[in-house]
Design a protein around this motif. Sequence first.
Motif, PDB file in Angstrom:
ATOM      1  N   HIS A   2      -9.445 -16.069  12.422  1.00 42.80           N
ATOM      2  CA  HIS A   2      -8.619 -15.896  13.610  1.00 42.80           C
ATOM      3  C   HIS A   2      -8.748 -17.108  14.507  1.00 42.80           C
ATOM      4  CE1 HIS A   2      -8.680 -11.464  13.034  1.00 42.80           C
ATOM      5  NE2 HIS A   2      -7.601 -11.520  13.767  1.00 42.80           N
ATOM      6  N   VAL A  20       3.654   0.457   2.646  1.00 43.34           N
ATOM      7  CA  VAL A  20       3.334  -0.602   3.609  1.00 43.34           C
ATOM      8  C   VAL A  20       3.444  -1.934   2.873  1.00 43.34           C
ATOM      9  CG1 VAL A  20       1.566  -1.561   5.144  1.00 43.34           C
ATOM     10  CG2 VAL A  20       1.694   0.917   4.802  1.00 43.34           C
ATOM     11  N   ALA A  51       2.534  -5.157   2.717  1.00 41.42           N
ATOM     12  CA  ALA A  51       1.506  -5.969   3.371  1.00 41.42           C
ATOM     13  C   ALA A  51       1.660  -7.461   3.081  1.00 41.42           C
ATOM     14  CB  ALA A  51       0.124  -5.499   2.946  1.00 41.42           C
ATOM     15  N   GLU A  59      -2.372 -13.236  13.180  1.00 38.45           N
ATOM     16  CA  GLU A  59      -3.038 -12.168  13.918  1.00 38.45           C
ATOM     17  C   GLU A  59      -3.340 -10.981  13.014  1.00 38.45           C
ATOM     18  OE1 GLU A  59       0.329 -10.160  16.600  1.00 38.45           O
ATOM     19  OE2 GLU A  59       0.321 -12.332  16.649  1.00 38.45           O
ATOM     20  N   SER A  60      -4.057 -10.028  13.571  1.00 34.74           N
ATOM     21  CA  SER A  60      -4.511  -8.867  12.809  1.00 34.74           C
ATOM     22  C   SER A  60      -3.346  -8.164  12.116  1.00 34.74           C
ATOM     23  CB  SER A  60      -5.207  -7.917  13.776  1.00 34.74           C
ATOM     24  OG  SER A  60      -5.912  -6.971  13.050  1.00 34.74           O
ATOM     25  N   GLY A  61      -3.526  -7.820  10.860  1.00 35.01           N
ATOM     26  CA  GLY A  61      -2.507  -7.082  10.123  1.00 35.01           C
ATOM     27  C   GLY A  61      -1.460  -7.959   9.467  1.00 35.01           C
ATOM     28  N   SER A  62      -1.644  -9.295   9.507  1.00 40.38           N
ATOM     29  CA  SER A  62      -0.606 -10.168   8.958  1.00 40.38           C
ATOM     30  C   SER A  62      -0.691 -10.288   7.431  1.00 40.38           C
ATOM     31  CB  SER A  62      -0.653 -11.548   9.620  1.00 40.38           C
ATOM     32  OG  SER A  62      -1.931 -12.095   9.528  1.00 40.38           O
ATOM     33  N   GLY A  63      -1.765  -9.789   6.840  1.00 42.31           N
ATOM     34  CA  GLY A  63      -1.837  -9.788   5.377  1.00 42.31           C
ATOM     35  C   GLY A  63      -2.832 -10.772   4.794  1.00 42.31           C
ATOM     36  N   LYS A  64      -3.661 -11.373   5.636  1.00 40.89           N
ATOM     37  CA  LYS A  64      -4.585 -12.420   5.175  1.00 40.89           C
ATOM     38  C   LYS A  64      -5.591 -11.877   4.156  1.00 40.89           C
ATOM     39  CE  LYS A  64      -6.102 -13.141   9.398  1.00 40.89           C
ATOM     40  NZ  LYS A  64      -5.458 -12.009  10.101  1.00 40.89           N
ATOM     41  N   SER A  65      -6.275 -10.785   4.545  1.00 38.79           N
ATOM     42  CA  SER A  65      -7.276 -10.220   3.625  1.00 38.79           C
ATOM     43  C   SER A  65      -6.617  -9.715   2.350  1.00 38.79           C
ATOM     44  CB  SER A  65      -8.012  -9.052   4.278  1.00 38.79           C
ATOM     45  OG  SER A  65      -8.695  -9.486   5.413  1.00 38.79           O
ATOM     46  N   THR A  66      -5.426  -9.151   2.509  1.00 39.78           N
ATOM     47  CA  THR A  66      -4.741  -8.606   1.332  1.00 39.78           C
ATOM     48  C   THR A  66      -4.469  -9.704   0.305  1.00 39.78           C
ATOM     49  OG1 THR A  66      -3.757  -6.938   2.765  1.00 39.78           O
ATOM     50  CG2 THR A  66      -2.764  -7.212   0.604  1.00 39.78           C
ATOM     51  N   PRO A 123      -4.593   2.736  -1.902  1.00 36.82           N
ATOM     52  CA  PRO A 123      -3.329   2.725  -2.642  1.00 36.82           C
ATOM     53  C   PRO A 123      -2.652   1.361  -2.720  1.00 36.82           C
ATOM     54  CG  PRO A 123      -2.951   3.458  -0.406  1.00 36.82           C
ATOM     55  CD  PRO A 123      -4.390   3.060  -0.470  1.00 36.82           C
ATOM     56  N   LEU A 156       5.626  -2.440   9.115  1.00 36.37           N
ATOM     57  CA  LEU A 156       5.709  -2.891   7.720  1.00 36.37           C
ATOM     58  C   LEU A 156       6.207  -1.795   6.787  1.00 36.37           C
ATOM     59  CD1 LEU A 156       2.362  -4.926   7.516  1.00 36.37           C
ATOM     60  CD2 LEU A 156       4.648  -5.774   8.042  1.00 36.37           C
ATOM     61  N   PHE A 170       0.875  -1.176   0.000  1.00 34.46           N
ATOM     62  CA  PHE A 170       0.000   0.000   0.000  1.00 34.46           C
ATOM     63  C   PHE A 170       0.906   1.217   0.000  1.00 34.46           C
ATOM     64  CE2 PHE A 170      -2.594  -3.374   1.731  1.00 34.46           C
ATOM     65  CZ  PHE A 170      -3.818  -3.170   1.091  1.00 34.46           C
ATOM     66  N   THR A 186       1.218   4.517   0.788  1.00 32.26           N
ATOM     67  CA  THR A 186       0.547   5.570   1.565  1.00 32.26           C
ATOM     68  C   THR A 186       1.437   6.810   1.627  1.00 32.26           C
ATOM     69  OG1 THR A 186       1.526   5.011   3.696  1.00 32.26           O
ATOM     70  CG2 THR A 186      -0.401   3.737   3.035  1.00 32.26           C
ATOM     71  N   GLU A 240     -13.099 -14.275   7.075  1.00 31.54           N
ATOM     72  CA  GLU A 240     -13.714 -14.212   8.406  1.00 31.54           C
ATOM     73  C   GLU A 240     -15.234 -14.139   8.296  1.00 31.54           C
ATOM     74  OE1 GLU A 240     -11.808 -13.181  11.490  1.00 31.54           O
ATOM     75  OE2 GLU A 240      -9.989 -12.341  10.639  1.00 31.54           O
TER      76      GLU A 240
HETATM   77  N1  LIG Z   1      -5.902   0.645   2.494  1.00 35.34           N
HETATM   78  C1  LIG Z   1      -4.796   0.449   3.182  1.00 35.34           C
HETATM   79  N2  LIG Z   1      -3.873   1.416   3.310  1.00 35.34           N
HETATM   80  C2  LIG Z   1      -2.729   1.211   3.997  1.00 35.34           C
HETATM   81  N3  LIG Z   1      -2.402   0.059   4.604  1.00 35.34           N
HETATM   82  C3  LIG Z   1      -3.269  -0.937   4.509  1.00 35.34           C
HETATM   83  C4  LIG Z   1      -4.511  -0.812   3.821  1.00 35.34           C
HETATM   84  N4  LIG Z   1      -5.183  -1.992   3.904  1.00 35.34           N
HETATM   85  C5  LIG Z   1      -4.386  -2.802   4.627  1.00 35.34           C
HETATM   86  N5  LIG Z   1      -3.249  -2.181   4.989  1.00 35.34           N
HETATM   87  C6  LIG Z   1      -2.146  -2.751   5.784  1.00 35.34           C
HETATM   88  O1  LIG Z   1      -1.746  -3.969   5.242  1.00 35.34           O
HETATM   89  C7  LIG Z   1      -1.396  -4.901   6.279  1.00 35.34           C
HETATM   90  C8  LIG Z   1      -2.183  -6.181   6.073  1.00 35.34           C
HETATM   91  O2  LIG Z   1      -3.557  -5.916   6.259  1.00 35.34           O
HETATM   92  P1  LIG Z   1      -4.686  -7.028   6.120  1.00 35.34           P
HETATM   93  O3  LIG Z   1      -5.970  -6.315   6.167  1.00 35.34           O
HETATM   94  O4  LIG Z   1      -4.407  -7.861   4.920  1.00 35.34           O
HETATM   95  O5  LIG Z   1      -4.457  -7.895   7.431  1.00 35.34           O
HETATM   96  P2  LIG Z   1      -5.339  -9.089   8.002  1.00 35.34           P
HETATM   97  O6  LIG Z   1      -4.389 -10.208   8.287  1.00 35.34           O
HETATM   98  O7  LIG Z   1      -6.485  -9.360   7.109  1.00 35.34           O
HETATM   99  O8  LIG Z   1      -5.830  -8.481   9.404  1.00 35.34           O
HETATM  100  P3  LIG Z   1      -7.225  -8.690  10.168  1.00 35.34           P
HETATM  101  O9  LIG Z   1      -7.099  -9.992  10.871  1.00 35.34           O
HETATM  102  O10 LIG Z   1      -7.271  -7.537  11.129  1.00 35.34           O
HETATM  103  O11 LIG Z   1      -8.338  -8.648   9.174  1.00 35.34           O
HETATM  104  C9  LIG Z   1      -1.694  -4.199   7.588  1.00 35.34           C
HETATM  105  O12 LIG Z   1      -0.499  -3.690   8.103  1.00 35.34           O
HETATM  106  C10 LIG Z   1      -2.612  -3.079   7.193  1.00 35.34           C
HETATM  107  O13 LIG Z   1      -2.445  -1.974   8.041  1.00 35.34           O
END
Ligand SMILES: Nc1ncnc2c1ncn2[C@@H]1O[C@H](COP(=O)(O)OP(=O)(O)OP(=O)(O)O)[C@@H](O)[C@H]1O
Length: 335
Positions: free
Chosen positions: A214, A22, A24, A43-50, A62, A280, A15, A17, A181
């Motif tokens: 999770h 970032v 991800a 855990e949260s922020g590990s990149g799963k959704s990305t 971005p 990151l 991303f 920014t 999720e």
């Molecule tokens: N639109 C965005 N702009 C900047 N950073 C982003 C954006 N979307 C995600 N990130 C960053 O990318 C990284 C991965 O995010 P992601 O949403 O993939 O995590 P996740 O494992 O799905 O977390 P969660 O369990 O909270 O859903 C995180 O550090 C997040 O802050």
Amino acid sequence: MNDTILQVNNLEVSFFTHVGEVRAVRDVTFSVEKGEILGIVGESGSGKSTVLLAIMSLLQHPGKIKAGEILFENEDLAKKSNREMQHIRGRKISMIFQDPMSSLNPVFTVGNQIAETIITHEHVSRSEANKRVLELLELVRIPSAKTRINSYPHEFSGGMRQRAMIALALACSPQMLLADEPTTALDVTIQAQMMDLLRDIRKETNTTIILVTHDLGVVSEMCDRVQVMYGGRLMEEAACRDIFDKPGHPYTKGLLRSIPNVKKGSRERLKPIDGSPPDLITPFDGCPFAFRCPHTMNLCMDSCSREWEIGEMHRCACHLCNPEVKALLDERGNE
Ligand SMILES: Nc1ncnc2c1ncn2[C@@H]1O[C@H](COP(=O)(O)OP(=O)(O)OP(=O)(O)O)[C@@H](O)[C@H]1O
Ligand SMILES: [Mg+2]
């Protein structure tokens, strides 16, 4: 013999920014077999959704795929245009989200929305589409489907809406379903029903499922294989049983330790391990877990380990799994 449906190679997503890049998802490689349920935990922020959004080409600005391949039926989805992806989304790969209202339109009846999707993608008649809608509502176990077909989303309970969203996702019989999720917003009983439903759908339609969660309880009940992510990297990957019985990565071990009662039937959310999640943005080539790992060596600060094969179909990205490092440590231990 297994049949690979998706092969992700060296995927990098960032991303861009205003405070910096970032990173991800970093150098993530994995494959998914036809008909399996693959879990992604971390855990949260590990990149799963990305990872899931990158597969669907749904990354929001971005966010950008910087490098890597996403091979589906031998075609690279990372190279497809928006228009081409519109043909793939829904028809070949569908995604379900935590919030069903993000997929359902409040101003149309549930039946109408699903029928429209079928007609748009498959060019069938209205009556054929309606027949399929009824089958779908029955597949997702919506009671009295014949009457509920005419209900609006707000007339459904949370659990029913989730079912309707799954029916919508399955409208065009996709080969693969990505579930991010899908149950965290629901209460525990409904969560369990939803997981049973996904399992039944896999059994009845052989749909491949990638399930982000999770919840290690869900993983142990649902998944054939599991991948553990941390700081945008894939830390470990194994058959579900092996992750619980023979975890290789200190991060996975930490995750399991933080939940003393991971056993079939228990449902607990991952509790974070001591320390903060990795930064990151600042460039760092070492292992993202190095700052929290009880076994960190100098090596871990310099480079992230490649993935070592530590068992059958069991890969782990930790320098401690490198046979040469292991031998050296053993030697030192014996001195
Ligand atoms: N639109 C965005 N702009 C900047 N950073 C982003 C954006 N979307 C995600 N990130 C960053 O990318 C990284 C991965 O995010 P992601 O949403 O993939 O995590 P996740 O494992 O799905 O977390 P969660 O369990 O909270 O859903 C995180 O550090 C997040 O802050
Ligand atoms: Mg997420």
